[in-house]
Design an enzyme around this catalytic site. Structure first.
Site: not given
Length: 330
Positions: A12, A174, A181
């Site tokens: 989280l 990815k 990137e």
């Protein structure tokens, strides 16, 4: 309640936490597996938090959809080890981190033997994307993807979800994304170096604002550069660029398959150079990386440790092909 309207989240932090907030806002029930530290900001947003795996699994209806957002490496193996005995046939576990794609292929095969679908869910867009609409690149078997797809489509931006194919393909796509990137960051950083070393007194934030409006190179990284230049004092940014090492894997894969990727390879070398006291190009890259992913300024030991430990599976494509030929695949 069906899996289309609820999801479990393990991890989280920035991505997992923000995806949870977005999901609750969109009407998706979220059960979060927390550690000892409470997450009152998530409770306030409506995320249901539990601490034990038994309670976590029992709170979710079958077929369960579980999104795992933890650093790549052995910890990703530890989560299925804990979950596996508690799950049922047809449940779905998604690895939303930047795991090495060959690790994901192995994990999918292992969980498939238990009747559990494992999806490698490459996730892009940074903290803002997680909060308002992410980009998902998902590999895995069709049945598992169809179970998780309604939630992934709800949490992605328009056009920001794709099923890339077999297990491992999502994390591979990815990984290539991250390589591209790096090349783009390097090109922008070198442009900043040229502007700063010129004979002109150029306002960088004004130039990047201009480039964000109608230029051929306009895009999110250029917009982030303008934003960060307005929020940070450029000369105060450490010119040390930290990373978790994924693009190194891509360069290694390219070498093994003899695929030329000179720009991406050089961008990795330039990143290494930043750790030896280079100047403005690396400040620029550090600014943009902070903008899209809250990456730290300067060195960070926890990230350096992730770079050293996050890749578990270390066999090459050629080694795997030889094992298939010899009948020794596991």
């Amino acid at each position: 309640m069906t899996s289309n309207t609820e999801m479990g989240v393990i991890g989280l932090g920035t991505i997992g936490g923000n995806l949870s907030k977005q999901a609750v806002k969109n009407g998706i029930r979220i059960v979060g597996k927390k550690h000892s530290r409470d997450k009152p900001e998530l409770r306030e947003k409506g995320v249901e938090l539990v601490e034990e795996y038994d309670a976590f699994v029992n709170e979710l209806a079958q077929p369960r959809v579980i999104y795992v957002s933890v650093p790549a490496g052995d910890i990703v193996d530890a989560v299925p080890d804990e979950l596996g005995p508690r799950l049922d046939d047809g449940d779905v576990v998604m690895d939303g981190g930047n795991s090495f794609f060959r690790d994901s292929i192995r994990r999918a095969a292992e969980l498939d033997g238990q009747g559990i679908h494992f999806l490698d869910c490459g996730t892009s867009g940074g903290s803002e994307g997680a909060r308002h609409g992410a980009c998902f690149m998902v590999g895995g078997d069709k049945e598992g993807v169809e179970i998780a797809e309604p939630i992934l489509e709800e949490l992605s931006v328009d056009g920001g979800y794709v099923h890339t194919g077999a297990s491992g393909s999502g994390h591979f796509v990815k990984l290539v994304h991250n390589g591209i990137e790096f090349g783009m960051l390097q090109a922008i950083g070198e442009g900043v170096e040229l502007l700063e070393d010129s004979d002109f007194e150029i306002e960088l934030d004004e130039v990047f604002h201009n480039w964000s409006n109608g230029s051929v190179i306009r895009g999110w990284l250029v917009e982030l550069m303008e934003q960060q230049l307005r929020e940070q004092e450029f000369k105060d940014i450490p010119n040390y660029v930290e990373d978790t090492g994924e693009v190194n894997w891509l360069v290694q894969e390219a070498i093994k398959s003899e695929t030329p990727i000179p720009v991406i390879s050089q961008s990795v070398m330039e990143l290494f150079k930043s750790r030896e006291g280079q100047d403005n190009a690396y400040r620029a890259i550090a600014l943009m990386r902070h903008g899209f992913g809250d990456h730290p300024f300067g060195s960070d030991e926890s990230i350096a440790e992730e770079r050293r430990t996050s890749r578990v599976e270390n066999r090459s494509r050629m080694q795997l092909e030889e094992e298939v030929d010899d009948g020794n695949t596991r």
